[in-house]
Design a protein around this motif. Structure first.
Motif, PDB file in Angstrom:
ATOM      1  N   TYR A 214      59.504 -69.519 -40.285  1.00  0.00           N
ATOM      2  CA  TYR A 214      59.142 -68.284 -40.983  1.00  0.00           C
ATOM      3  C   TYR A 214      60.361 -67.370 -40.982  1.00  0.00           C
ATOM      4  O   TYR A 214      61.042 -67.231 -39.960  1.00  0.00           O
ATOM      5  CB  TYR A 214      57.974 -67.594 -40.277  1.00  0.00           C
ATOM      6  CG  TYR A 214      57.758 -66.156 -40.694  1.00  0.00           C
ATOM      7  CD1 TYR A 214      57.226 -65.844 -41.940  1.00  0.00           C
ATOM      8  CD2 TYR A 214      58.101 -65.112 -39.841  1.00  0.00           C
ATOM      9  CE1 TYR A 214      57.032 -64.525 -42.330  1.00  0.00           C
ATOM     10  CE2 TYR A 214      57.909 -63.792 -40.212  1.00  0.00           C
ATOM     11  CZ  TYR A 214      57.379 -63.500 -41.458  1.00  0.00           C
ATOM     12  OH  TYR A 214      57.197 -62.199 -41.838  1.00  0.00           O
ATOM     13  N   GLU A 215      60.662 -66.781 -42.136  1.00  0.00           N
ATOM     14  CA  GLU A 215      61.839 -65.918 -42.265  1.00  0.00           C
ATOM     15  C   GLU A 215      61.475 -64.639 -43.005  1.00  0.00           C
ATOM     16  O   GLU A 215      60.664 -64.657 -43.942  1.00  0.00           O
ATOM     17  CB  GLU A 215      62.957 -66.642 -43.023  1.00  0.00           C
ATOM     18  CG  GLU A 215      64.221 -65.809 -43.215  1.00  0.00           C
ATOM     19  CD  GLU A 215      65.257 -66.512 -44.079  1.00  0.00           C
ATOM     20  OE1 GLU A 215      65.855 -65.837 -44.944  1.00  0.00           O
ATOM     21  OE2 GLU A 215      65.451 -67.728 -43.905  1.00  0.00           O
ATOM     22  N   ILE A 216      62.070 -63.538 -42.579  1.00  0.00           N
ATOM     23  CA  ILE A 216      61.925 -62.271 -43.293  1.00  0.00           C
ATOM     24  C   ILE A 216      63.313 -61.787 -43.700  1.00  0.00           C
ATOM     25  O   ILE A 216      64.306 -62.039 -43.012  1.00  0.00           O
ATOM     26  CB  ILE A 216      61.218 -61.198 -42.436  1.00  0.00           C
ATOM     27  CG1 ILE A 216      61.972 -60.974 -41.120  1.00  0.00           C
ATOM     28  CG2 ILE A 216      59.782 -61.567 -42.178  1.00  0.00           C
ATOM     29  CD1 ILE A 216      61.413 -59.828 -40.292  1.00  0.00           C
ATOM     30  N   GLY A 217      63.379 -61.123 -44.843  1.00  0.00           N
ATOM     31  CA  GLY A 217      64.667 -60.638 -45.316  1.00  0.00           C
ATOM     32  C   GLY A 217      64.531 -59.868 -46.611  1.00  0.00           C
ATOM     33  O   GLY A 217      63.430 -59.468 -47.016  1.00  0.00           O
ATOM     34  N   TRP A 218      65.672 -59.675 -47.271  1.00  0.00           N
ATOM     35  CA  TRP A 218      65.712 -58.892 -48.499  1.00  0.00           C
ATOM     36  C   TRP A 218      66.504 -59.617 -49.581  1.00  0.00           C
ATOM     37  O   TRP A 218      67.503 -60.285 -49.296  1.00  0.00           O
ATOM     38  CB  TRP A 218      66.383 -57.528 -48.273  1.00  0.00           C
ATOM     39  CG  TRP A 218      65.635 -56.598 -47.388  1.00  0.00           C
ATOM     40  CD1 TRP A 218      64.675 -55.689 -47.738  1.00  0.00           C
ATOM     41  CD2 TRP A 218      65.798 -56.463 -45.974  1.00  0.00           C
ATOM     42  NE1 TRP A 218      64.234 -55.010 -46.635  1.00  0.00           N
ATOM     43  CE2 TRP A 218      64.905 -55.460 -45.540  1.00  0.00           C
ATOM     44  CE3 TRP A 218      66.610 -57.095 -45.028  1.00  0.00           C
ATOM     45  CZ2 TRP A 218      64.805 -55.080 -44.206  1.00  0.00           C
ATOM     46  CZ3 TRP A 218      66.511 -56.720 -43.704  1.00  0.00           C
ATOM     47  CH2 TRP A 218      65.612 -55.721 -43.307  1.00  0.00           C
ATOM     48  N   LEU A 238      66.906 -61.420 -42.267  1.00  0.00           N
ATOM     49  CA  LEU A 238      66.918 -60.661 -41.012  1.00  0.00           C
ATOM     50  C   LEU A 238      66.656 -61.551 -39.800  1.00  0.00           C
ATOM     51  O   LEU A 238      67.389 -61.509 -38.812  1.00  0.00           O
ATOM     52  CB  LEU A 238      65.878 -59.541 -41.070  1.00  0.00           C
ATOM     53  CG  LEU A 238      65.733 -58.686 -39.805  1.00  0.00           C
ATOM     54  CD1 LEU A 238      67.037 -57.969 -39.501  1.00  0.00           C
ATOM     55  CD2 LEU A 238      64.590 -57.689 -39.959  1.00  0.00           C
ATOM     56  N   LEU A 239      65.633 -62.395 -39.879  1.00  0.00           N
ATOM     57  CA  LEU A 239      65.245 -63.195 -38.721  1.00  0.00           C
ATOM     58  C   LEU A 239      64.514 -64.450 -39.178  1.00  0.00           C
ATOM     59  O   LEU A 239      63.717 -64.409 -40.117  1.00  0.00           O
ATOM     60  CB  LEU A 239      64.332 -62.378 -37.795  1.00  0.00           C
ATOM     61  CG  LEU A 239      63.774 -63.088 -36.558  1.00  0.00           C
ATOM     62  CD1 LEU A 239      64.894 -63.393 -35.573  1.00  0.00           C
ATOM     63  CD2 LEU A 239      62.695 -62.230 -35.890  1.00  0.00           C
ATOM     64  N   GLU A 240      64.807 -65.556 -38.507  1.00  0.00           N
ATOM     65  CA  GLU A 240      64.088 -66.808 -38.752  1.00  0.00           C
ATOM     66  C   GLU A 240      63.580 -67.343 -37.419  1.00  0.00           C
ATOM     67  O   GLU A 240      64.325 -67.407 -36.437  1.00  0.00           O
ATOM     68  CB  GLU A 240      64.982 -67.855 -39.413  1.00  0.00           C
ATOM     69  CG  GLU A 240      64.243 -69.163 -39.699  1.00  0.00           C
ATOM     70  CD  GLU A 240      65.143 -70.257 -40.240  1.00  0.00           C
ATOM     71  OE1 GLU A 240      64.628 -71.170 -40.912  1.00  0.00           O
ATOM     72  OE2 GLU A 240      66.363 -70.201 -39.982  1.00  0.00           O
ATOM     73  N   ILE A 241      62.315 -67.715 -37.395  1.00  0.00           N
ATOM     74  CA  ILE A 241      61.692 -68.300 -36.210  1.00  0.00           C
ATOM     75  C   ILE A 241      61.006 -69.594 -36.632  1.00  0.00           C
ATOM     76  O   ILE A 241      60.235 -69.611 -37.596  1.00  0.00           O
ATOM     77  CB  ILE A 241      60.664 -67.346 -35.575  1.00  0.00           C
ATOM     78  CG1 ILE A 241      61.340 -66.037 -35.157  1.00  0.00           C
ATOM     79  CG2 ILE A 241      60.001 -67.989 -34.371  1.00  0.00           C
ATOM     80  CD1 ILE A 241      60.377 -65.008 -34.619  1.00  0.00           C
ATOM     81  N   GLY A 242      61.300 -70.679 -35.929  1.00  0.00           N
ATOM     82  CA  GLY A 242      60.700 -71.953 -36.289  1.00  0.00           C
ATOM     83  C   GLY A 242      60.575 -72.874 -35.090  1.00  0.00           C
ATOM     84  O   GLY A 242      60.980 -72.549 -33.971  1.00  0.00           O
ATOM     85  N   TYR A 243      60.011 -74.050 -35.344  1.00  0.00           N
ATOM     86  CA  TYR A 243      59.819 -75.035 -34.282  1.00  0.00           C
ATOM     87  C   TYR A 243      59.967 -76.430 -34.875  1.00  0.00           C
ATOM     88  O   TYR A 243      59.449 -76.722 -35.961  1.00  0.00           O
ATOM     89  CB  TYR A 243      58.437 -74.887 -33.650  1.00  0.00           C
ATOM     90  CG  TYR A 243      58.258 -75.728 -32.406  1.00  0.00           C
ATOM     91  CD1 TYR A 243      58.766 -75.304 -31.186  1.00  0.00           C
ATOM     92  CD2 TYR A 243      57.591 -76.950 -32.459  1.00  0.00           C
ATOM     93  CE1 TYR A 243      58.614 -76.078 -30.038  1.00  0.00           C
ATOM     94  CE2 TYR A 243      57.430 -77.727 -31.321  1.00  0.00           C
ATOM     95  CZ  TYR A 243      57.946 -77.284 -30.113  1.00  0.00           C
ATOM     96  OH  TYR A 243      57.805 -78.052 -28.983  1.00  0.00           O
ATOM     97  N   TYR A 244      60.691 -77.289 -34.148  1.00  0.00           N
ATOM     98  CA  TYR A 244      60.902 -78.664 -34.590  1.00  0.00           C
ATOM     99  C   TYR A 244      59.697 -79.515 -34.200  1.00  0.00           C
ATOM    100  O   TYR A 244      59.460 -79.774 -33.017  1.00  0.00           O
ATOM    101  CB  TYR A 244      62.172 -79.242 -33.972  1.00  0.00           C
ATOM    102  CG  TYR A 244      63.440 -78.778 -34.655  1.00  0.00           C
ATOM    103  CD1 TYR A 244      63.936 -79.460 -35.757  1.00  0.00           C
ATOM    104  CD2 TYR A 244      64.121 -77.650 -34.208  1.00  0.00           C
ATOM    105  CE1 TYR A 244      65.093 -79.037 -36.399  1.00  0.00           C
ATOM    106  CE2 TYR A 244      65.273 -77.215 -34.841  1.00  0.00           C
ATOM    107  CZ  TYR A 244      65.755 -77.913 -35.933  1.00  0.00           C
ATOM    108  OH  TYR A 244      66.893 -77.483 -36.573  1.00  0.00           O
TER     109      TYR A 244
END
Length: 302
Positions: A214-218, A238-244
């Motif tokens: 999941y990523e948020i940005g502009w 801005l930020l990316e959070i994930g899982y393999y």
């Protein structure tokens, strides 16, 4: 003369048809012909090379200033530190900006697909002379004459990430939330040569990992008041959070650990545990994918 007028009239009619049916200069959807695709496409370039390019720089710094860093932190690496003191290390990297194509299926929803290519190389070398000095420092100088060649470690990595996802935009189509499925293809080769034992190894591996993120940005439009056919935009993730969900760390860890054991045999024993003995919490952490400012680039919408 009459034929010329007829030809001119036909050309004028054709040009009128072409401009009437062609893509208008506005990128806004107005309901005219071809409006389903007008302003709905976007191509993005990401100039952030990611950790695969920054890692060689970090390792170079550790090897160059490792002794001072260890002293500052009060850490004693023991015989491993002595081994590295006689080693020369060089890490290099390269990358091509990742390319992403997006298609807006709704004014605030876009489907996307992207691909990138990154590469890095790590070289470690201990010359015959330095290997002799290392054995002397360890009290095994009698084996110095056995050393036949330099001790070498070389690894090269090619990393090809491919992503498929969907973006949800705000009302002004600037702030976005992106959900992605990523496939990371790895191609790496590890070669070692132990100058003391004479053992040489070469291992080539092709592997793939799968993750969700999941990523948020502009996406910031640079000239919002201009109605151009192609509109430039600035991308800032801005930020990316994930899982393999299909990890890659275990295979790579085992390959590096095994080859390093062969490389240092006769000099030092590396206290690197097998992957099976690594704590479960450490494996979970290694499967996390966390990136700050994962996307810094430009886009064109047309």
């Amino acid at each position: 003369m009459k034929k010329s007028l007829i030809i001119l009239f036909i050309l004028l009619c054709l040009s009128n048809i072409v401009f009437a049916k062609g893509l208008p200069l506005s990128t806004e959807v107005t309901g005219e012909d071809y409006s389903w695709i007008k302003g709905r496409q976007m191509i993005s370039l990401n100039f952030n090379p990611g950790v695969s390019v920054f890692s060689p720089m970090l390792v170079n710094t550790i090897f160059t200033h490792g002794k001072h860093i260890a002293g500052f932190l009060g850490v004693n690496f023991g015989t491993i530190g002595d081994y590295l003191n006689y080693a020369e290390f060089k890490g290099t990297s390269w990358f091509l900006p990742s390319v992403t194509y997006s298609l807006f299926v709704h004014n605030q929803i876009a489907l996307e697909a992207g691909i990138g290519v990154y590469g890095s190389t790590y070289l470690l070398n201990i010359s015959k002379e330095n290997a002799s000095k290392l054995l002397d420092s360890m009290g095994h100088g009698e084996y110095a004459d056995v050393i036949a060649s330099d001790t070498k470690f070389r690894s090269s990595f090619v990393f090809m990430p491919a992503t498929f996802g969907v973006k949800f935009y705000g009302k002004k189509r600037q702030f976005y939330n992106a959900f992605r499925l990523g496939i990371d293809a790895f191609f790496y080769t590890i070669e070692t040569e132990n100058g003391l034992t004479g053992i040489k190894t070469s291992q080539s591996v092709s592997d793939a990992a799968v993750y969700v993120s999941y990523e948020i940005g502009w996406n910031i439009e640079l000239f919002p008041t201009k109605e151009w056919r192609v509109k430039p935009m600035l991308d800032i993730g801005l930020l990316e959070i994930g899982y393999y969900v299909r990890p890659w760390t275990g295979n790579l860890y085992s390959a590096v650990q095994g080859n390093l054991g062969i490389l240092t045999a006769g000099f030092v024993q590396l206290p690197i545990p097998a992957w099976e003995k690594v704590p479960g919490w450490a494996k979970i952490i290694s499967n996390l994918r966390i990136g700050l400012f994962p996307r810094i680039g430009v886009s064109i919408r047309f």
